[in-house]
Design an enzyme around this catalytic site. Sequence first.
Site, PDB file in Angstrom:
ATOM      1  N   GLY A   1     -43.304 -18.006 -21.491  1.00  0.00           N
ATOM      2  CA  GLY A   1     -42.305 -16.970 -21.245  1.00  0.00           C
ATOM      3  C   GLY A   1     -42.463 -16.032 -20.143  1.00  0.00           C
ATOM      4  O   GLY A   1     -43.866 -15.939 -19.960  1.00  0.00           O
TER       5      GLY A   1
ATOM      6  N   GLN B   1     -42.448  -8.245 -15.540  1.00  0.00           N
ATOM      7  CA  GLN B   1     -44.073  -8.620 -15.320  1.00  0.00           C
ATOM      8  C   GLN B   1     -44.195  -8.937 -13.759  1.00  0.00           C
ATOM      9  O   GLN B   1     -45.354  -9.038 -13.376  1.00  0.00           O
ATOM     10  CB  GLN B   1     -44.080  -9.794 -16.091  1.00  0.00           C
ATOM     11  CG  GLN B   1     -44.225  -9.561 -17.542  1.00  0.00           C
ATOM     12  CD  GLN B   1     -44.716 -10.674 -18.448  1.00  0.00           C
ATOM     13  OE1 GLN B   1     -43.601 -11.395 -18.692  1.00  0.00           O
ATOM     14  NE2 GLN B   1     -45.896 -10.876 -18.714  1.00  0.00           N
TER      15      GLN B   1
ATOM     16  N   CYS C   1     -49.883 -12.593 -23.572  1.00  0.00           N
ATOM     17  CA  CYS C   1     -49.266 -12.056 -22.723  1.00  0.00           C
ATOM     18  C   CYS C   1     -49.687 -12.249 -21.291  1.00  0.00           C
ATOM     19  O   CYS C   1     -51.064 -12.066 -21.159  1.00  0.00           O
ATOM     20  CB  CYS C   1     -49.033 -10.818 -22.970  1.00  0.00           C
ATOM     21  SG  CYS C   1     -47.584 -10.053 -21.772  1.00  0.00           S
ATOM     22  N   LEU C   2     -49.164 -13.054 -20.309  1.00  0.00           N
ATOM     23  CA  LEU C   2     -49.764 -13.125 -18.885  1.00  0.00           C
ATOM     24  C   LEU C   2     -49.889 -11.880 -18.408  1.00  0.00           C
ATOM     25  O   LEU C   2     -50.867 -11.905 -17.272  1.00  0.00           O
ATOM     26  CB  LEU C   2     -48.526 -13.914 -18.139  1.00  0.00           C
ATOM     27  CG  LEU C   2     -48.379 -15.198 -18.555  1.00  0.00           C
ATOM     28  CD1 LEU C   2     -47.131 -15.735 -17.807  1.00  0.00           C
ATOM     29  CD2 LEU C   2     -49.623 -16.097 -18.342  1.00  0.00           C
TER      30      LEU C   2
ATOM     31  N   HIS D   1     -40.651 -10.642 -27.838  1.00  0.00           N
ATOM     32  CA  HIS D   1     -41.607 -10.445 -26.801  1.00  0.00           C
ATOM     33  C   HIS D   1     -41.168 -10.055 -25.648  1.00  0.00           C
ATOM     34  O   HIS D   1     -41.520  -9.109 -24.699  1.00  0.00           O
ATOM     35  CB  HIS D   1     -42.715 -11.297 -27.013  1.00  0.00           C
ATOM     36  CG  HIS D   1     -43.685 -11.248 -25.903  1.00  0.00           C
ATOM     37  ND1 HIS D   1     -45.261 -11.298 -26.313  1.00  0.00           N
ATOM     38  CD2 HIS D   1     -43.987 -11.319 -24.553  1.00  0.00           C
ATOM     39  CE1 HIS D   1     -45.912 -10.950 -25.499  1.00  0.00           C
ATOM     40  NE2 HIS D   1     -45.115 -11.029 -24.141  1.00  0.00           N
ATOM     41  N   GLU D   2     -40.096 -10.874 -24.985  1.00  0.00           N
ATOM     42  CA  GLU D   2     -39.631 -10.682 -23.580  1.00  0.00           C
ATOM     43  C   GLU D   2     -38.409  -9.541 -23.617  1.00  0.00           C
ATOM     44  O   GLU D   2     -38.700  -8.895 -22.475  1.00  0.00           O
ATOM     45  CB  GLU D   2     -39.101 -12.164 -23.168  1.00  0.00           C
ATOM     46  CG  GLU D   2     -39.603 -13.213 -23.108  1.00  0.00           C
ATOM     47  CD  GLU D   2     -40.955 -13.311 -22.398  1.00  0.00           C
ATOM     48  OE1 GLU D   2     -41.213 -12.337 -21.645  1.00  0.00           O
ATOM     49  OE2 GLU D   2     -42.188 -14.118 -22.723  1.00  0.00           O
TER      50      GLU D   2
ATOM     51  N   HIS E   1     -40.493  -6.640 -23.238  1.00  0.00           N
ATOM     52  CA  HIS E   1     -41.051  -6.310 -21.758  1.00  0.00           C
ATOM     53  C   HIS E   1     -39.816  -5.534 -20.803  1.00  0.00           C
ATOM     54  O   HIS E   1     -40.340  -4.484 -20.038  1.00  0.00           O
ATOM     55  CB  HIS E   1     -41.247  -7.365 -21.042  1.00  0.00           C
ATOM     56  CG  HIS E   1     -42.633  -8.057 -21.097  1.00  0.00           C
ATOM     57  ND1 HIS E   1     -43.676  -7.392 -20.655  1.00  0.00           N
ATOM     58  CD2 HIS E   1     -43.186  -9.422 -21.583  1.00  0.00           C
ATOM     59  CE1 HIS E   1     -44.930  -8.233 -21.196  1.00  0.00           C
ATOM     60  NE2 HIS E   1     -44.571  -9.294 -21.534  1.00  0.00           N
TER      61      HIS E   1
HETATM   62  O1  GNR Z   1     -47.333 -17.371 -22.675  1.00  0.00           O
HETATM   63  C1  GNR Z   1     -47.048 -16.662 -23.518  1.00  0.00           C
HETATM   64  N1  GNR Z   1     -47.334 -16.897 -24.823  1.00  0.00           N
HETATM   65  C2  GNR Z   1     -46.938 -16.436 -25.906  1.00  0.00           C
HETATM   66  C3  GNR Z   1     -47.459 -16.409 -27.167  1.00  0.00           C
HETATM   67  C4  GNR Z   1     -47.179 -15.932 -28.473  1.00  0.00           C
HETATM   68  C5  GNR Z   1     -46.131 -15.004 -28.256  1.00  0.00           C
HETATM   69  C6  GNR Z   1     -45.590 -14.491 -26.848  1.00  0.00           C
HETATM   70  C7  GNR Z   1     -46.233 -15.163 -25.994  1.00  0.00           C
HETATM   71  S1  GNR Z   1     -45.030 -14.907 -24.587  1.00  0.00           S
HETATM   72  C8  GNR Z   1     -46.287 -15.319 -23.166  1.00  0.00           C
HETATM   73  C9  GNR Z   1     -45.847 -15.106 -21.912  1.00  0.00           C
HETATM   74  C10 GNR Z   1     -45.690 -13.731 -21.576  1.00  0.00           C
HETATM   75  O2  GNR Z   1     -46.383 -12.804 -21.384  1.00  0.00           O
HETATM   76  N2  GNR Z   1     -44.402 -13.415 -21.586  1.00  0.00           N
HETATM   77  O3  GNR Z   1     -44.108 -12.127 -21.508  1.00  0.00           O
HETATM   78 NI    NI Z   2     -45.658 -10.997 -22.082  1.00  0.00          NI
END
Ligand code: GNR
Ligand code: NI
Length: 166
Positions: A46, A51, A93-94, A135-136, A139
């Site tokens: 995601g 980001q 999270c990236l 999660h997104e 953000h």
């Molecule tokens: O790559 C991602 N893996 C992930 C694993 C578990 C829960 C959420 C994520 S999202 C993350 C990529 C990211 O930072 N998305 O905002």
């Molecule tokens: Ni993230």
Amino acid sequence: MALLKILTFPDPRLRTVAEPIQSVDESIKKLADDMLETMYEGSGIGLAATQVNEHKRIFVIDISEDKTNPMVFINPHIVEIIDPTKKSYSEGCLSIPGFYEEVERPSKVKASFINLDGQKEYIELEDLMAVVVQHEIDHLDGKLMVDFISSVKREMIRKKLSKKRS
Ligand code: GNR
Ligand code: NI
């Protein structure tokens, strides 16, 4: 297509609350394309516009094994918590590279969003999709998964990532 630079925690720009998208025009389609390329390059499942320092309410997801199911969510909302039972998942999270933390979220939700054709869609989400969409959306509201862990752990991660070049 172009690769975009991903902001790293504790960059204050990750705390920006993103603005709704008024119309799905060519610039939004290009942003979605560039975000997908950037997400795949970083081996993420995601990526939210916040980001990549674009403060618009759009994120991309692909949770398929073979990376063949890109999805784009514009102006997303959680419209219903179908099952509020909290489920814990080890999230990455990236923008917080190298760290994985257990986060609890409602296990089943209903979301609405606008697709790339400008049409409104509703979707029921559970398992990994529910986790990633929540999660997104966080953000886009300037929230990060480290906001849900202990302040001791958060500070440890902040110190380690602050030392790194980005
Ligand atoms: O790559 C991602 N893996 C992930 C694993 C578990 C829960 C959420 C994520 S999202 C993350 C990529 C990211 O930072 N998305 O905002
Ligand atoms: Ni993230």
